[in-house]
Enzyme design. Structure first.
Site, short mmCIF file in Angstrom:
data_model
loop_
_atom_site.label_atom_id
_atom_site.label_comp_id
_atom_site.label_asym_id
_atom_site.label_seq_id
_atom_site.Cartn_x
_atom_site.Cartn_y
_atom_site.Cartn_z
N THR A 22 2.29 -3.86 -7.96
CA THR A 22 1.22 -3.28 -8.68
C THR A 22 1.59 -2.01 -9.00
OG1 THR A 22 -0.21 -5.34 -8.15
CG2 THR A 22 -1.26 -2.94 -9.17
N GLY A 23 1.08 -1.05 -9.98
CA GLY A 23 1.15 0.22 -10.04
C GLY A 23 2.14 0.72 -11.09
N SER A 24 1.90 2.07 -11.22
CA SER A 24 2.68 2.73 -12.55
C SER A 24 4.06 2.62 -12.30
CB SER A 24 2.22 4.36 -12.67
OG SER A 24 2.57 5.01 -11.31
N ASP A 79 7.74 -3.33 -5.08
CA ASP A 79 6.33 -2.88 -4.99
C ASP A 79 6.36 -1.33 -4.76
OD1 ASP A 79 3.47 -3.01 -5.38
OD2 ASP A 79 3.54 -4.66 -3.79
N GLY A 80 5.31 -0.53 -5.20
CA GLY A 80 4.96 0.66 -4.74
C GLY A 80 4.27 0.93 -3.55
N ASP A 95 1.65 4.20 -1.34
CA ASP A 95 0.42 5.33 -1.80
C ASP A 95 1.10 6.30 -0.49
OD1 ASP A 95 -1.22 4.67 -3.72
OD2 ASP A 95 -1.80 3.12 -2.09
N GLY A 154 -2.59 0.09 -1.56
CA GLY A 154 -3.91 -0.31 -1.97
C GLY A 154 -4.62 0.70 -2.97
N GLU A 209 -0.57 -8.26 -2.49
CA GLU A 209 0.86 -7.60 -2.43
C GLU A 209 1.32 -8.05 -0.88
OE1 GLU A 209 0.26 -3.60 -5.39
OE2 GLU A 209 -0.41 -3.81 -3.17
N LYS A 230 5.02 10.74 -2.08
CA LYS A 230 4.69 9.72 -1.01
C LYS A 230 5.12 9.76 0.31
CE LYS A 230 2.39 8.34 -4.73
NZ LYS A 230 2.48 7.13 -5.58
#
Length: 236
Positions: A33-35, A90-91, A93, A104, A112, A130
């Protein structure tokens, strides 16, 4: 693929493309999930349409990745229908030097974590902003909590030295609601010296479903950077 002059967007596209290139035909793929991961899903769809990639199925980790997969023609399945996951993308943060993560920001960390930990290979896609020396340096730790337990969980986290804040919705009145129907506490700690232990402690609080600390699970971290206006991708 829409071409844009924005170097940050170009960087995310390049990282997403690099991750999609690691997927082989016949794979079961965990879709994060994510940009940045959104571009991975888009490039997987492109590879399928061109015939370069065949016979893959994706397992989405959120409604976002499910919608994008359908939009770009990536076939989907569920954990009930498979006995393994070949690769998850996956990404994150935050990423520390040991490839431990905080995830998250999109409130999807519970699903995830299930998918990413099951994968034979877990690929993390991030931009260079990040990367941190220590988890919690910039980003709070998301903790998913069942609604009826929000007060006792908040109190328990405070006793651990955390500073919890209920995540509120954007373009929605009231708190963020996860795909599981729960609340999210964003918890700041003065220092996370032992993320392995903190992950366990948080998850042992009654009422906590899952937290956003991911340890000892990332195999490859693809990092996007912009140098002289050009997007670059390097591997940790």
């Amino acid at each position: 693929m829409t071409v844009t002059a924005d170097p940050v967007t170009l960087m995310k596209q390049e990282v997403g493309k690099a991750a999609a290139a690691l997927v082989k035909s016949g794979s079961i793929v965990g879709l994060g999930t994510g940009s940045t991961t959104a571009y991975t899903i888009q490039y997987l769809g492109d590879r399928l349409k061109s015939g370069e990639l065949t016979d893959i199925v994706g397992i989405p980790t959120s409604f976002q990745s499910e919608v994008l997969s359908k939009q770009y023609g990536v076939p989907l399945t569920t954990l009930d229908a498979v006995d393994h996951i070949d690769i998850a993308i996956d990404g994150a943060d935050e990423v520390d030097p040991h490839k431990n993560l905080i995830k998250g920001g999109g409130a999807a960390h519970t699903r995830e974590k299930v998918v990413d930990y099951l994968a034979n290979q877990f690929i993390v896609v991030v931009d260079s902003g990040k990367l941190v020396d220590r988890l919690g340096s910039v980003f709070a730790v998301p903790v998913e909590v069942i609604p009826m337990a929000i007060t006792p969980v908040t109190n328990a986290i405070k006793q651990l030295g955390g500073k919890p804040e209920l995540r509120m919705g954007v373009k929605k009145a009231g708190p963020v609601i996860t795909d599981q129907g729960n609340f999210v506490l964003d918890v700041r700690f003065d220092s996370i010296d032992d993320p392995v232990n903190l992950e366990k402690i948080l998850n042992n609080i009654p009422g906590v479903l899952e937290n956003g600390i991911f340890v000892n699970c990332a195999d490859i971290v693809l990092v996007g950077e912009v140098k002289d206006g050009q997007p670059l991708v390097r591997r940790l």
